[in-house]
Write a protein that holds these residues in place. Structure first.
Motif, PDB file in Angstrom:
ATOM      1  N   THR A 103       0.853  -1.184   0.000  1.00 23.66           N
ATOM      2  CA  THR A 103       0.000   0.000   0.000  1.00 23.66           C
ATOM      3  C   THR A 103       0.892   1.239   0.000  1.00 23.66           C
ATOM      4  O   THR A 103       2.100   1.143   0.231  1.00 23.66           O
ATOM      5  CB  THR A 103      -0.893   0.054   1.254  1.00 23.66           C
ATOM      6  OG1 THR A 103      -0.035   0.151   2.395  1.00 23.66           O
ATOM      7  CG2 THR A 103      -1.756  -1.189   1.375  1.00 23.66           C
ATOM      8  N   SER A 140      -4.225   3.682   2.162  1.00 27.07           N
ATOM      9  CA  SER A 140      -4.412   2.224   2.095  1.00 27.07           C
ATOM     10  C   SER A 140      -4.548   1.722   0.655  1.00 27.07           C
ATOM     11  O   SER A 140      -4.768   0.538   0.437  1.00 27.07           O
ATOM     12  CB  SER A 140      -5.633   1.830   2.905  1.00 27.07           C
ATOM     13  OG  SER A 140      -6.764   2.443   2.341  1.00 27.07           O
ATOM     14  N   TYR A 142      -3.297   1.076  -3.410  1.00 27.27           N
ATOM     15  CA  TYR A 142      -2.084   0.532  -4.024  1.00 27.27           C
ATOM     16  C   TYR A 142      -1.627   1.454  -5.151  1.00 27.27           C
ATOM     17  O   TYR A 142      -2.454   2.151  -5.758  1.00 27.27           O
ATOM     18  CB  TYR A 142      -2.352  -0.886  -4.528  1.00 27.27           C
ATOM     19  CG  TYR A 142      -2.488  -1.849  -3.384  1.00 27.27           C
ATOM     20  CD1 TYR A 142      -1.377  -2.509  -2.872  1.00 27.27           C
ATOM     21  CD2 TYR A 142      -3.732  -2.058  -2.770  1.00 27.27           C
ATOM     22  CE1 TYR A 142      -1.489  -3.365  -1.791  1.00 27.27           C
ATOM     23  CE2 TYR A 142      -3.857  -2.913  -1.687  1.00 27.27           C
ATOM     24  CZ  TYR A 142      -2.730  -3.564  -1.201  1.00 27.27           C
ATOM     25  OH  TYR A 142      -2.830  -4.401  -0.117  1.00 27.27           O
TER      26      TYR A 142
END
Lengths: 239, 393
Positions: A103, A140, A142
């Motif tokens: 993340t 959080s 990607y």
């Protein structure tokens, strides 16, 4: 001016290609002080990437000295170089180089993790760093969920997380469109005005002009080292 | 460290099929070790149990008597008198192979008939169902009495209680049935089976046999710790008589069991070794995949190193990933191996349990495989030059 942050004394980097010796860096002498914003500019093959690798402690000179923050890197082991990179340098890469399976928060935490910072403190510092580049809410997510400009901002956040003495940006706008390039450059300028030392590697004179000082490399040698206005008048034609 | 475990699990999950295939070798290897070792142990345990049922204290003596060199029953009883504390029982064992046995007008063709002493019932650990067993008086007075197996009693006389006091003719001579032995083997209750036998006093049997020699004796030691002494003394005694080791033989059940156990050990180790080879192959599989993984993740390694990861950290990450992969494989293998052992054991009707040492060993081996075969790829990952690593796409 005190002690320079970066000092190169008669630095050579020589590669052996078959029977030929290639002088990628040919007797470089360079001093960069804390708080400077320096652009190292040169065409591809000029030796600027080699120089950036040595400045970034990713590589060691063949001969000569490279003193970073008062420490000579030329005799350091692999692990000592890793520690120097970790504590002293924040890297900003052209290809962002974020780890796709982590993340944003985990990506920004990486240098702190390798520095041995405790989990809770790591998270705090990483979140603060993400906040500085305006991406705290996305912590959080990607990397592949972000645009190129956002990814580059995350990589800047990662570079800032460990509060390094030097920000080393390798073609930071190379993969971005002109609008986002502008944003990134403005952000670097802002960081400089906040007191950060920035060394930016680029092939693009226009980008180099954003810095305060320009070092031009050609065939492994420094052919110009001075402030940006002077550079602009001297190299206007080649741009 | 914890971070490395998290990363390892993430890496394994992000490539499920590949991870599973990598583990497959370990799963098969570990399961094979457990199944082979446990089944063999269970099967051999069964064999040992059978021997033990025959009596761990039993010692058999065979001698080839001749006119000038022979071992009599009195010699054997003298031996017992010399070492009264060693033995609990002694019986000659005289087989009458060609005896004609008749119950009324019916021939008992397959019935075995042996001459034994009053101790034989205890030696065989049989129990009387009806009537009584042979006693010393029957032996010394050479009484024409016999004890029969339950097959004889049931088949030719209707029931054990009807058989007792009735008579049976052996070589034309009537013998009174004084007792019936309990059924020993329900599954083998047939002509020529376990329960188709007649015991008569050995003194009578010796008279009826062709040459009157007693070639077989059975002894029961009072404790297995005496087995060696008894065997050695008997051998000495027999040598004094026969002067030739090929003419006699002393066999102790406990030493057979001991030998059997040793052979089981060897066999188990051999089978485990063979199965172990599959674990070695599996380990090479792990190494192979880890090397691919390192190559694939060159860029990741480069980034990590650029950000300050020391060699040890990169090394640890890959070794742990390999170890976690093979450990998960090992655990799956143990579960499959244990279940398969149970079901194969049930099919073979033996009591097969996954032995604890087989489980521990194969678990240990699978962890070790990860560590050993993960080492080389991890080393090559740790040694990567960050510049080269960053340059690859």
């Amino acid at each position: 001016m005190g002690i320079p942050l970066i000092e190169m004394i008669n630095e050579y980097k020589i590669y052996i290609m078959g029977n030929e010796q290639v002088y990628a860096n040919d007797n470089i002498n360079l001093k960069i002080y804390s708080g400077e914003f320096v652009a190292i500019v040169g065409k591809s093959g000029s030796g600027k990437s080699t120089l950036m690798n040595i400045i970034g402690a990713l590589d060691k000179p063949t001969s000569g000295k490279y003193i970073l923050n008062g420490r000579d890197t030329s005799t350091m082991t692999d692990d000592e170089l890793a520690e120097i990179r970790n504590k002293t340098i924040g890297f900003i890469f052209q290809q962002y180089n974020l780890l796709p399976k982590l993340t944003l928060l985990e990506n920004v935490e990486l240098p702190l993790l390798y520095a041995g910072v405790k989990a809770s403190e790591r998270r705090n510092k990483a979140l603060k760093s993400l906040a500085r580049v305006g991406l705290k809410e996305k912590y959080s997510q990607y990397p592949n969920q972000l645009s190129g400009g956002q990814q580059q901002r995350v990589s800047i956040a990662r570079a800032l997380a460990g509060n390094p003495s030097l920000l080393l940006a390798d073609e930071p706008t190379g993969a971005l469109d002109s609008k986002t390039s502008r944003e990134v450059l403005n952000f670097l300028k802002q960081l400089h005005s906040e007191g950060n030392t920035i060394v930016m590697i680029t092939h693009d004179n226009a980008i180099a002009l954003e810095a305060k000082r320009v070092v031009r490399i050609h065939d492994g040698k420094i052919i110009f080292d001075g402030d940006t206005e002077e550079y602009a008048t001297k190299f206007q034609t080649s741009h | 460290m914890l971070q490395s475990f998290k990363l390892a699990i993430k890496a394994i999950l992000s490539n499920k099929i590949r991870s599973l295939l990598t583990m497959l070798g370990i799963i098969i290897g570990v399961a094979a070790v457990i199944i082979l070792v446990s089944i063999v142990a269970g099967y051999m345990g069964e064999m040992v149990k059978q021997f033990e049922e025959m009596g761990v204290n039993k010692i058999s003596v065979f001698c080839r008597n001749m006119s000038t060199r022979r071992m009599n029953d009195s010699d054997m009883y003298n031996f017992w008198d010399e070492h009264p504390e060693w033995l609990d029982g002694l019986s000659p064992n005289v087989s009458l192979n060609n005896a004609v046995i008749k119950s009324g007008s019916e021939n008992l063709d397959s019935t075995s008939i042996i001459g034994v002493s009053e101790d034989y019932l205890d030696i065989e650990k049989y129990t009387i169902e009806e009537g009584r067993g042979l006693v010393y008086a029957d032996v010394v007075s050479r009484s024409s009495v016999c004890v029969v197996g339950s097959y004889v009693a049931n088949t030719f006389y209707g029931s054990p209680d009807k058989a007792v006091s009735d008579s049976i003719k052996i070589n034309g001579k009537p013998f009174t049935i004084i007792g019936v032995i309990e059924t020993q083997d329900e599954d083998n209750f047939e002509e020529g089976g376990t329960d188709d036998f007649i015991w008569i006093p050995y003194t009578v049997a010796t008279k009826m046999s062709r040459n009157g020699y007693i070639n077989n004796y059975v002894l029961i030691s009072s404790d297995t710790s005496y087995t060696n002494d008894i065997t050695n003394e008997l051998k000495k005694k027999l040598y004094d008589v026969f002067k030739n080791e090929r003419l006699y033989n002393v066999t102790a059940n406990s030493s057979i069991i001991k030998q059997l156990n040793e052979q089981i050990g060897t066999l188990t180790a051999m089978l485990a070794g063979i199965a172990g080879i599959s674990l070695l192959v599996a380990g090479i599989g792990v190494m192979n995949i880890m090397l691919v993984s390192v190559t694939e993740r060159t860029r990741e390694i480069g980034i990590r190193k650029a950000l300050g990861a020391r060699q040890g950290v990169i090394m640890q990450q890959f070794v742990i990933e390999a170890a976690v992969t093979s450990t998960i494989g090992g655990i799956i293998g143990i579960v499959i191996g244990a279940l398969a052992t149970k079901s194969i054991g049930a099919m073979m009707e033996i009591n097969a349990n996954p032995t604890i040492w087989a489980v521990l060993l194969s678990f240990g081996v699978s962890v070790a495989i990860g560590l050993i075969f993960g080492y080389l790829p991890a080393k090559s990952a740790a040694k990567l030059n960050p510049i080269d690593a960053l340059r690859t796409d």
